[in-house]
Motif scaffolding. Sequence first.
Motif, PDB file in Angstrom:
ATOM      1  N   HIS A  64      51.825  34.991  41.448  1.00 40.31           N
ATOM      2  CA  HIS A  64      50.947  35.690  40.510  1.00 40.31           C
ATOM      3  C   HIS A  64      51.646  35.972  39.190  1.00 40.31           C
ATOM      4  O   HIS A  64      52.854  36.220  39.154  1.00 40.31           O
ATOM      5  CB  HIS A  64      50.473  37.031  41.085  1.00 40.31           C
ATOM      6  N   TYR A  65      50.851  35.943  38.123  1.00 43.13           N
ATOM      7  CA  TYR A  65      51.310  36.462  36.834  1.00 43.13           C
ATOM      8  C   TYR A  65      51.400  37.990  36.936  1.00 43.13           C
ATOM      9  O   TYR A  65      50.705  38.607  37.763  1.00 43.13           O
ATOM     10  CB  TYR A  65      50.301  36.141  35.727  1.00 43.13           C
ATOM     11  N   PRO A  66      52.192  38.625  36.069  1.00 40.20           N
ATOM     12  CA  PRO A  66      52.182  40.095  36.038  1.00 40.20           C
ATOM     13  C   PRO A  66      50.793  40.689  35.787  1.00 40.20           C
ATOM     14  O   PRO A  66      50.428  41.696  36.397  1.00 40.20           O
ATOM     15  CB  PRO A  66      53.148  40.419  34.894  1.00 40.20           C
ATOM     16  N   HIS A  67      50.000  40.056  34.903  1.00 32.89           N
ATOM     17  CA  HIS A  67      48.675  40.636  34.628  1.00 32.89           C
ATOM     18  C   HIS A  67      47.747  40.525  35.837  1.00 32.89           C
ATOM     19  O   HIS A  67      46.815  41.309  35.973  1.00 32.89           O
ATOM     20  CB  HIS A  67      48.035  40.002  33.381  1.00 32.89           C
ATOM     21  N   ASP A  68      48.004  39.580  36.720  1.00 32.68           N
ATOM     22  CA  ASP A  68      47.207  39.471  37.948  1.00 32.68           C
ATOM     23  C   ASP A  68      47.386  40.704  38.819  1.00 32.68           C
ATOM     24  O   ASP A  68      46.417  41.251  39.360  1.00 32.68           O
ATOM     25  CB  ASP A  68      47.628  38.254  38.770  1.00 32.68           C
ATOM     26  N   VAL A  69      48.643  41.123  38.973  1.00 29.93           N
ATOM     27  CA  VAL A  69      48.919  42.231  39.891  1.00 29.93           C
ATOM     28  C   VAL A  69      48.576  43.572  39.259  1.00 29.93           C
ATOM     29  O   VAL A  69      48.096  44.485  39.949  1.00 29.93           O
ATOM     30  CB  VAL A  69      50.377  42.200  40.389  1.00 29.93           C
ATOM     31  N   VAL A  70      48.800  43.711  37.956  1.00 27.55           N
ATOM     32  CA  VAL A  70      48.439  44.965  37.283  1.00 27.55           C
ATOM     33  C   VAL A  70      46.925  45.166  37.345  1.00 27.55           C
ATOM     34  O   VAL A  70      46.432  46.256  37.689  1.00 27.55           O
ATOM     35  CB  VAL A  70      48.933  44.975  35.824  1.00 27.55           C
ATOM     36  N   THR A  71      46.182  44.114  37.036  1.00 19.92           N
ATOM     37  CA  THR A  71      44.717  44.222  37.090  1.00 19.92           C
ATOM     38  C   THR A  71      44.245  44.465  38.510  1.00 19.92           C
ATOM     39  O   THR A  71      43.340  45.276  38.756  1.00 19.92           O
ATOM     40  CB  THR A  71      44.063  42.954  36.523  1.00 19.92           C
ATOM     41  N   GLY A  72      44.846  43.770  39.461  1.00 22.11           N
ATOM     42  CA  GLY A  72      44.455  43.938  40.857  1.00 22.11           C
ATOM     43  C   GLY A  72      44.653  45.361  41.351  1.00 22.11           C
ATOM     44  O   GLY A  72      43.757  45.953  41.964  1.00 22.11           O
TER      45      GLY A  72
ATOM     46  N   LEU B 166      45.503  24.261  44.935  1.00 26.68           N
ATOM     47  CA  LEU B 166      44.587  24.311  43.806  1.00 26.68           C
ATOM     48  C   LEU B 166      43.257  24.915  44.248  1.00 26.68           C
ATOM     49  O   LEU B 166      42.746  24.607  45.325  1.00 26.68           O
ATOM     50  CB  LEU B 166      44.353  22.904  43.247  1.00 26.68           C
ATOM     51  N   GLY B 167      42.707  25.759  43.413  1.00 26.10           N
ATOM     52  CA  GLY B 167      41.447  26.412  43.759  1.00 26.10           C
ATOM     53  C   GLY B 167      41.632  27.728  44.487  1.00 26.10           C
ATOM     54  O   GLY B 167      40.658  28.449  44.722  1.00 26.10           O
ATOM     55  N   ASP B 168      42.871  28.048  44.867  1.00 26.66           N
ATOM     56  CA  ASP B 168      43.171  29.367  45.417  1.00 26.66           C
ATOM     57  C   ASP B 168      43.530  30.248  44.216  1.00 26.66           C
ATOM     58  O   ASP B 168      44.670  30.308  43.782  1.00 26.66           O
ATOM     59  CB  ASP B 168      44.346  29.281  46.399  1.00 26.66           C
ATOM     60  N   TRP B 169      42.525  30.928  43.666  1.00 29.94           N
ATOM     61  CA  TRP B 169      42.632  31.539  42.352  1.00 29.94           C
ATOM     62  C   TRP B 169      43.618  32.703  42.302  1.00 29.94           C
ATOM     63  O   TRP B 169      43.901  33.340  43.320  1.00 29.94           O
ATOM     64  CB  TRP B 169      41.257  31.986  41.860  1.00 29.94           C
ATOM     65  N   SER B 170      44.085  32.968  41.096  1.00 31.74           N
ATOM     66  CA  SER B 170      45.183  33.907  40.897  1.00 31.74           C
ATOM     67  C   SER B 170      44.756  35.302  40.435  1.00 31.74           C
ATOM     68  O   SER B 170      45.370  36.288  40.818  1.00 31.74           O
ATOM     69  CB  SER B 170      46.155  33.314  39.857  1.00 31.74           C
TER      70      SER B 170
END
Length: 199
Positions: free
Chosen positions: A151-159, A102-106
């Motif tokens: 990760h969610y898909p939107h995490d990796v696309v945005t990243g 927890l707290g290791d943000w996505s």
Amino acid sequence: MTSQFDAGLYRWVVDLAARTPQPVDDTVRFFSDYGLGVFAVLMLIVWWRARPAGSAGMAAALSVPLTVIVAFLVNDGVKSLVTEQRPCRTLHTVTVETCPALGDWSFPSNHSAIAGAAAVALLLAHRRIGLLYAVPVAVLMAASRVWIGVHYPHDVVTGILLGALVAWPLSLLAPRAAPAVAHLRATRLRPLLTAAAAD
């Protein structure tokens, strides 16, 4: 912050991973955890190949790791502002990778941002290596982060997009450091910066 608009896609990928043979999942997990090292190897290759080139080419090659560091710092700053929990925490799914604490943000994915920045910087420093190796590896890295469940898909696309957007202008500016590289080529660092008669 919690964003689950693509939770269905995330669950589909994680469920697929759960039905996949263990050796495949182990391979994807190993790549996801350590695959950024591929970019380090590509950076070394681009640097080596830039040695016979002009100072602008060497400046572009040397800028790649610095550009990646800047992209990571920008992405990590966004991550600390958004504070989105990992999907494996929010959705309580069984994942290939142990869920981060927890707290290791996505959001956004640091791995994906690093990969996106490295791919763009390498592409602009050496088009062939960028197209044939760096860009495919960046896409695979981003996909692997969803596959292992962190990760969610939107995490990796945005990243990957954020990393690329940070890297693009910095990489375009890198050749302007050619005079500094030319100066260094006249010092004891010359063997590291040139392989023959270069400016």
